[in-house]
Design an enzyme around this catalytic site. Sequence first.
Site, short mmCIF file in Angstrom:
data_model
loop_
_atom_site.label_atom_id
_atom_site.label_comp_id
_atom_site.label_asym_id
_atom_site.label_seq_id
_atom_site.Cartn_x
_atom_site.Cartn_y
_atom_site.Cartn_z
N ASP A 84 -67.19 36.90 20.41
CA ASP A 84 -66.97 37.34 21.79
C ASP A 84 -66.13 38.62 21.83
O ASP A 84 -66.40 39.53 22.60
CB ASP A 84 -66.28 36.25 22.63
CG ASP A 84 -65.99 36.77 24.03
OD1 ASP A 84 -66.95 37.15 24.71
OD2 ASP A 84 -64.81 36.86 24.40
N LYS A 102 -64.81 30.81 24.30
CA LYS A 102 -63.35 30.83 24.04
C LYS A 102 -62.72 29.50 24.45
O LYS A 102 -61.86 28.97 23.75
CB LYS A 102 -62.69 31.97 24.83
CG LYS A 102 -63.04 33.34 24.28
CD LYS A 102 -62.41 34.46 25.07
CE LYS A 102 -63.09 34.69 26.37
NZ LYS A 102 -63.31 36.05 26.80
N ARG A 116 -70.10 45.28 25.29
CA ARG A 116 -70.57 45.16 26.68
C ARG A 116 -69.80 46.10 27.60
O ARG A 116 -70.36 46.70 28.52
CB ARG A 116 -70.39 43.71 27.18
CG ARG A 116 -71.41 42.75 26.58
CD ARG A 116 -71.02 41.31 26.87
NE ARG A 116 -70.89 41.02 28.28
CZ ARG A 116 -70.05 40.10 28.80
NH1 ARG A 116 -69.28 39.38 28.01
NH2 ARG A 116 -69.99 39.91 30.09
N SER A 174 -69.35 34.10 27.19
CA SER A 174 -68.11 34.73 26.74
C SER A 174 -66.92 33.81 27.06
O SER A 174 -66.09 33.48 26.20
CB SER A 174 -67.96 36.08 27.45
OG SER A 174 -66.65 36.56 27.39
N HIS A 187 -58.97 28.76 33.30
CA HIS A 187 -59.39 30.12 33.03
C HIS A 187 -59.80 30.77 34.35
O HIS A 187 -60.52 30.17 35.14
CB HIS A 187 -60.59 30.14 32.07
CG HIS A 187 -60.98 31.53 31.67
ND1 HIS A 187 -60.42 32.17 30.59
CD2 HIS A 187 -61.85 32.40 32.22
CE1 HIS A 187 -60.94 33.38 30.49
NE2 HIS A 187 -61.81 33.54 31.46
N1 URA Z 1 -63.95 37.24 31.27
C1 URA Z 1 -64.38 36.99 30.01
O1 URA Z 1 -63.65 36.43 29.20
N2 URA Z 1 -65.61 37.38 29.68
C2 URA Z 1 -66.45 38.00 30.53
O2 URA Z 1 -67.56 38.29 30.15
C3 URA Z 1 -65.99 38.26 31.84
C4 URA Z 1 -64.72 37.86 32.18
#
Ligand code: URA
Length: 440
Positions: free
Chosen positions: A161, A187, A168, A183, A82
């Site tokens: 999220d 995931k 947000r 966040s 990621h």
């Molecule tokens: N990427 C994400 O998935 N969440 C965040 O809060 C910032 C970057």
Amino acid sequence: MRMYDIIAKKRDGGTLNREELAFAVNGYVAGDVPDYQMSALLMAIYLRGMTDAETAELTDVMAHSGDMVDLSAIAGIKADKHSTGGVGDKTTLVIAPIVAACGVKIAKMSGRGLGHTGGTIDKMEAVPGTRTSLSQAEFFRQVNEIGISVIGQSGQIAVADKKIYALRDVTATVGCIPLIASSIMSKKLAAGSDAILLDVTMGDGAFMKDLDSALELARLMVSIGTAHGRKVAALITDMDKPLGQNIGNALEVAESMAVLQGKGAADLTEVCLQLASNMLLLAGKGDLPACRAMAEGVIADGSAFEKCCQMFAAQGGDISVLRDADKFRKAKYSFALTAPKDGYIYKNDVEKIGNASVLLGAGRIKKEDAIDFAAGITMHKKLGDFVKAGDSICTFYADDKALFAPAEEMYRSGLVIRDEKPAVPPLVYARVTADGVETF
Ligand code: URA
């Protein structure tokens, strides 16, 4: 329990327990907690912060707000990566096939572009015919058969999220380390892989602007993942200049294929090799030098490129464009942005470069906007390069000439040319594992 009291507790600097976090998050997902109360809580978290244990609880609650994918029907170690986001960040398209060609399964869900940053799924869809939404059965079958599939994130993963991120985004609470960590890790934990490599980008084009905050975010995410029994590491990579030369979906796919074919940009190739080697290490393929040699080997023998073609073909993509980038549809017009004077490119604001490419049509200004896959920017001169007045710094591509002026204004507003050469940042600053931090 009342949402009012939870907000007040965090406002006054308290630590929320699991029941309170679950009440707020699950209530928000169910529609029982309104936007205004969740916004107030997010702002209180932004201002007051969270303890590491509190962030880990929040992550777990968010991960369990949707499906927890069970990848056990896919044999072997499954690896994921990621990136916290960047401009010209096309590493997934390179790393995932390299790692799969080395025998580690990739069952990956990726995102779309967000703000000035690009997303893997948009890039994949630049390859005509590519399906990025597969049923779970198809996804599992493809990974079992060819070892790799990259698809869009299912709407059922970390449902909280999705809803909280959108809030947000409009309440100035994105840039908060506990909220970013929860966040991302909610995931990743829900997506089910055993080994997770995090690419924490740092610089003016990234959420993390300095090394201390990047290290804090990386340490927190690694500790959350490790506590959940996953193998997790993070590399802190530079985002003071885009990776490679190209920004824009088809342009970036073509550039990624060049790396897989062993003729890619040096900076992009090096970062991809470091990320891929660390993924292989987490997946237990040997020590770091052995993993690096393996990653280099599958580029040299062509098997990583063939793995990538296999994946796109399995998902319906027209792989003739991967084999020959000239077959991509080209934008109707191009425009050369030239240097106003002699000197070194002293600053070239990455967020502005990303925003210029969005203005050309390569990203979305509104959520529902369609992307022009052929639009984008090819950079000929980057941070630290010397230019002469009139040299082409970059080329813009778009289907509408009227888009060039606003994009040029955006790009130039972040461009500084000076007589002195700037310090050029390293590609990778540090590596964070469960055992500690190694800085380079
Ligand atoms: N990427 C994400 O998935 N969440 C965040 O809060 C910032 C970057």
